[in-house]
Scaffold this motif. Sequence first.
Motif, PDB file in Angstrom:
ATOM      1  N   ARG A   1       0.854  -1.188   0.000  1.00  0.00           N
ATOM      2  CA  ARG A   1       0.000   0.000   0.000  1.00  0.00           C
ATOM      3  C   ARG A   1       0.890   1.238   0.000  1.00  0.00           C
ATOM      4  NH1 ARG A   1      -2.531  -3.004   4.074  1.00  0.00           N
ATOM      5  NH2 ARG A   1      -1.637  -1.651   5.658  1.00  0.00           N
ATOM      6  N   CYS A   2       0.406   2.289  -0.603  1.00  0.00           N
ATOM      7  CA  CYS A   2       1.157   3.548  -0.590  1.00  0.00           C
ATOM      8  C   CYS A   2       0.257   4.622   0.021  1.00  0.00           C
ATOM      9  CB  CYS A   2       1.584   3.936  -2.009  1.00  0.00           C
ATOM     10  SG  CYS A   2       2.686   5.372  -2.066  1.00  0.00           S
ATOM     11  N   GLU A   3       0.408   4.804   1.322  1.00  0.00           N
ATOM     12  CA  GLU A   3      -0.429   5.746   2.058  1.00  0.00           C
ATOM     13  C   GLU A   3       0.458   6.729   2.823  1.00  0.00           C
ATOM     14  OE1 GLU A   3      -3.957   2.480   3.045  1.00  0.00           O
ATOM     15  OE2 GLU A   3      -2.467   3.008   4.567  1.00  0.00           O
ATOM     16  N   LYS A   4      -0.060   7.919   3.021  1.00  0.00           N
ATOM     17  CA  LYS A   4       0.685   8.910   3.803  1.00  0.00           C
ATOM     18  C   LYS A   4       0.432   8.641   5.283  1.00  0.00           C
ATOM     19  CE  LYS A   4       1.457  13.855   4.459  1.00  0.00           C
ATOM     20  NZ  LYS A   4       1.070  15.226   4.064  1.00  0.00           N
ATOM     21  N   ILE A   5       1.506   8.310   5.997  1.00  0.00           N
ATOM     22  CA  ILE A   5       1.374   7.999   7.423  1.00  0.00           C
ATOM     23  C   ILE A   5       2.483   8.706   8.196  1.00  0.00           C
ATOM     24  CG2 ILE A   5       0.311   5.734   7.053  1.00  0.00           C
ATOM     25  CD1 ILE A   5       3.071   4.501   7.455  1.00  0.00           C
ATOM     26  N   GLU A   6       2.233   8.902   9.477  1.00  0.00           N
ATOM     27  CA  GLU A   6       3.279   9.434  10.343  1.00  0.00           C
ATOM     28  C   GLU A   6       4.254   8.314  10.681  1.00  0.00           C
ATOM     29  OE1 GLU A   6       1.885  11.333  13.815  1.00  0.00           O
ATOM     30  OE2 GLU A   6       0.522  12.688  12.761  1.00  0.00           O
ATOM     31  N   LEU A   7       5.539   8.592  10.525  1.00  0.00           N
ATOM     32  CA  LEU A   7       6.536   7.569  10.824  1.00  0.00           C
ATOM     33  C   LEU A   7       6.490   7.154  12.293  1.00  0.00           C
ATOM     34  CD1 LEU A   7       9.763   8.474   8.818  1.00  0.00           C
ATOM     35  CD2 LEU A   7       8.359   6.434   8.629  1.00  0.00           C
ATOM     36  N   SER A   8       6.000   8.034  13.116  1.00  0.00           N
ATOM     37  CA  SER A   8       5.947   7.701  14.542  1.00  0.00           C
ATOM     38  C   SER A   8       4.988   6.541  14.824  1.00  0.00           C
ATOM     39  CB  SER A   8       5.526   8.926  15.362  1.00  0.00           C
ATOM     40  OG  SER A   8       4.240   9.369  14.955  1.00  0.00           O
ATOM     41  N   ALA A   9       3.983   6.350  13.929  1.00  0.00           N
ATOM     42  CA  ALA A   9       2.982   5.291  14.166  1.00  0.00           C
ATOM     43  C   ALA A   9       3.613   3.899  14.115  1.00  0.00           C
ATOM     44  CB  ALA A   9       1.843   5.427  13.163  1.00  0.00           C
ATOM     45  N   PRO A  10       4.291   3.504  13.013  1.00  0.00           N
ATOM     46  CA  PRO A  10       4.918   2.171  13.017  1.00  0.00           C
ATOM     47  C   PRO A  10       6.059   2.068  14.023  1.00  0.00           C
ATOM     48  CG  PRO A  10       5.554   3.393  11.046  1.00  0.00           C
ATOM     49  CD  PRO A  10       4.469   4.172  11.709  1.00  0.00           C
ATOM     50  N   VAL A  11       6.722   3.193  14.336  1.00  0.00           N
ATOM     51  CA  VAL A  11       7.799   3.165  15.331  1.00  0.00           C
ATOM     52  C   VAL A  11       7.233   2.823  16.704  1.00  0.00           C
ATOM     53  CG1 VAL A  11       9.494   4.575  16.558  1.00  0.00           C
ATOM     54  CG2 VAL A  11       9.330   4.724  14.069  1.00  0.00           C
TER      55      VAL A  11
ATOM     56  N   PHE B   1       6.706  12.301   8.008  1.00  0.00           N
ATOM     57  CA  PHE B   1       5.714  11.530   7.261  1.00  0.00           C
ATOM     58  C   PHE B   1       6.391  10.586   6.269  1.00  0.00           C
ATOM     59  CE2 PHE B   1       3.480  15.244   8.764  1.00  0.00           C
ATOM     60  CZ  PHE B   1       2.261  14.733   9.174  1.00  0.00           C
ATOM     61  N   PHE B   2       5.636   9.559   5.914  1.00  0.00           N
ATOM     62  CA  PHE B   2       6.169   8.515   5.045  1.00  0.00           C
ATOM     63  C   PHE B   2       5.054   8.033   4.125  1.00  0.00           C
ATOM     64  CE2 PHE B   2       6.223   3.791   4.708  1.00  0.00           C
ATOM     65  CZ  PHE B   2       7.275   3.660   3.812  1.00  0.00           C
ATOM     66  N   TYR B   3       5.383   7.813   2.845  1.00  0.00           N
ATOM     67  CA  TYR B   3       4.422   7.266   1.892  1.00  0.00           C
ATOM     68  C   TYR B   3       4.778   5.799   1.635  1.00  0.00           C
ATOM     69  CZ  TYR B   3       2.662  11.949   0.898  1.00  0.00           C
ATOM     70  OH  TYR B   3       2.089  13.197   1.000  1.00  0.00           O
ATOM     71  N   GLY B   4       3.979   4.898   2.186  1.00  0.00           N
ATOM     72  CA  GLY B   4       4.280   3.488   2.013  1.00  0.00           C
ATOM     73  C   GLY B   4       3.318   2.613   2.778  1.00  0.00           C
TER      74      GLY B   4
ATOM     75  N   GLU C   1       2.285  -1.494   7.801  1.00  0.00           N
ATOM     76  CA  GLU C   1       2.451  -2.800   8.437  1.00  0.00           C
ATOM     77  C   GLU C   1       3.800  -3.432   8.092  1.00  0.00           C
ATOM     78  OE1 GLU C   1      -0.816  -5.328   7.542  1.00  0.00           O
ATOM     79  OE2 GLU C   1      -2.304  -4.048   8.545  1.00  0.00           O
ATOM     80  N   TRP C   2       4.199  -3.319   6.823  1.00  0.00           N
ATOM     81  CA  TRP C   2       5.480  -3.916   6.439  1.00  0.00           C
ATOM     82  C   TRP C   2       6.653  -3.125   7.011  1.00  0.00           C
ATOM     83  CZ3 TRP C   2       6.559  -8.586   4.930  1.00  0.00           C
ATOM     84  CH2 TRP C   2       5.575  -9.358   4.314  1.00  0.00           C
ATOM     85  N   LEU C   3       6.507  -1.788   7.108  1.00  0.00           N
ATOM     86  CA  LEU C   3       7.565  -1.002   7.731  1.00  0.00           C
ATOM     87  C   LEU C   3       7.696  -1.361   9.211  1.00  0.00           C
ATOM     88  CD1 LEU C   3       9.711   1.170   7.570  1.00  0.00           C
ATOM     89  CD2 LEU C   3       7.942   2.890   7.975  1.00  0.00           C
ATOM     90  N   GLU C   4       6.556  -1.594   9.847  1.00  0.00           N
ATOM     91  CA  GLU C   4       6.579  -2.026  11.246  1.00  0.00           C
ATOM     92  C   GLU C   4       7.334  -3.355  11.381  1.00  0.00           C
ATOM     93  OE1 GLU C   4       3.441  -3.529  14.678  1.00  0.00           O
ATOM     94  OE2 GLU C   4       2.703  -2.308  13.002  1.00  0.00           O
TER      95      GLU C   4
END
Length: 416
Positions: free
Chosen positions: A265-275, A302-305, A308-311
């Motif tokens: 998925r390519c979504e705009k998310i805060e990097l702090s969330a998966p961290v 912010f991160f576009y991606g 869950e996989w980044l987590e």
Amino acid sequence: MNGILQNPESKSIVLKMGLLQLILAILIVFLIHNELVSLNNKIVDENAALMGHILSEYPQLEDNLAVYITKGAGKEEIAKGRQVLKNYGYDLNMKLLTQTIFKDSYTAIPTKTVLLVLLYFIPICLLLLLEYSKIYAKVERIAISADKVVEGDFSIIRKEILEGEFGKLSHSFDVMAERLKFNLEKLKEDKVLLKNIISDISHQLKTPLASLVILNDNLLQDKGMREEIRLEFLDRSKSQLDRIEWLVENLLKMARLEADAIDYRCEKIELSAPVRKSVASLMNLWEEKNQEIKIQNEGKTFFYGDEEWLEEALINILKNCIEHTGRGGRIVIGLKETPLFSRIQINDNGEGIDSKDLPHIFERFYSGNNSAKTKSIGIGLSLSKLIIEKQGGSIAAHSVKGEGTQFEITFLKGNI
């Protein structure tokens, strides 16, 4: 019509046919001119013979006859002459073959015309045979090329720039051959990948399976085993089974990643969330070692991606840091965003990585000589690197032996 004439084969046939038509027209004009000259000569000879015959007996009529022949007779003289000749069967209704001056021409003209037409059609047939042989030669080359491609020989791909429909066909064939070549190479890569995965799984399962066999044999053979030892053996068996489950699960994840079988998925998310999620999922590990994990600049990057996989990638990296950091150690996670990139920095104050091991830590199943005796089998960091790179990012590690390690994950904004 314009579409047909765009083909060089059609242009060649039309131009050569036009040239032959021009040659035929010139020959016909030449033939007609020749026959008219011949006919004129015969008329002159007829008139000359007639005049010579009459003048041989009536020489005084020379001037009158010469005027009739050269200047033409009047209507009255023509009508009177026709009336006289009609009595001898010589009139406008007579057959051409009875006309003396037409006897030779009547058969010669059709004969010459037939010969001329034959001489025209022979080059036409030769021309069409030559041109169509060129076309069929191109079709045959494409058929031979198709057979070679089916046999796996892609050397026939020439990337020729041709005009017309054959040019389009050649280009489409080359594109098809390139795609087939790519797909075959991809299949070979997938085959090698599957072989490696099977080899990796079988290799990595040998040790835990051997341990399970030994533990199970002990449990079966020793009927009088004390309860505490039996429970210890069962606990060790469970540990080995958990290890096998984790190993197979992660190897299958790597196989899916390497085979591009995952749609990110390519979504705009805060990097702090998966961290934060990755830190929370490992809480038992770092709290057990009385470690501190701090997140800086939370919520500003912010991160576009795929979150869950980044987590998943962050969990493996943090787990490595926790395992190689002593009790009471500290791990700091920094988040940074610029107009060019988004970045995560993970720093620990653990034992660090030896300089000779550092270039290899992201290799699958690589095991360094770190002092920490962990249960790691060298797959977590390799999996993290694969996940990050599949989403257009990069990961690097910097370490000083005895001082700690820094992992730096960068996502260029041009890649997202």
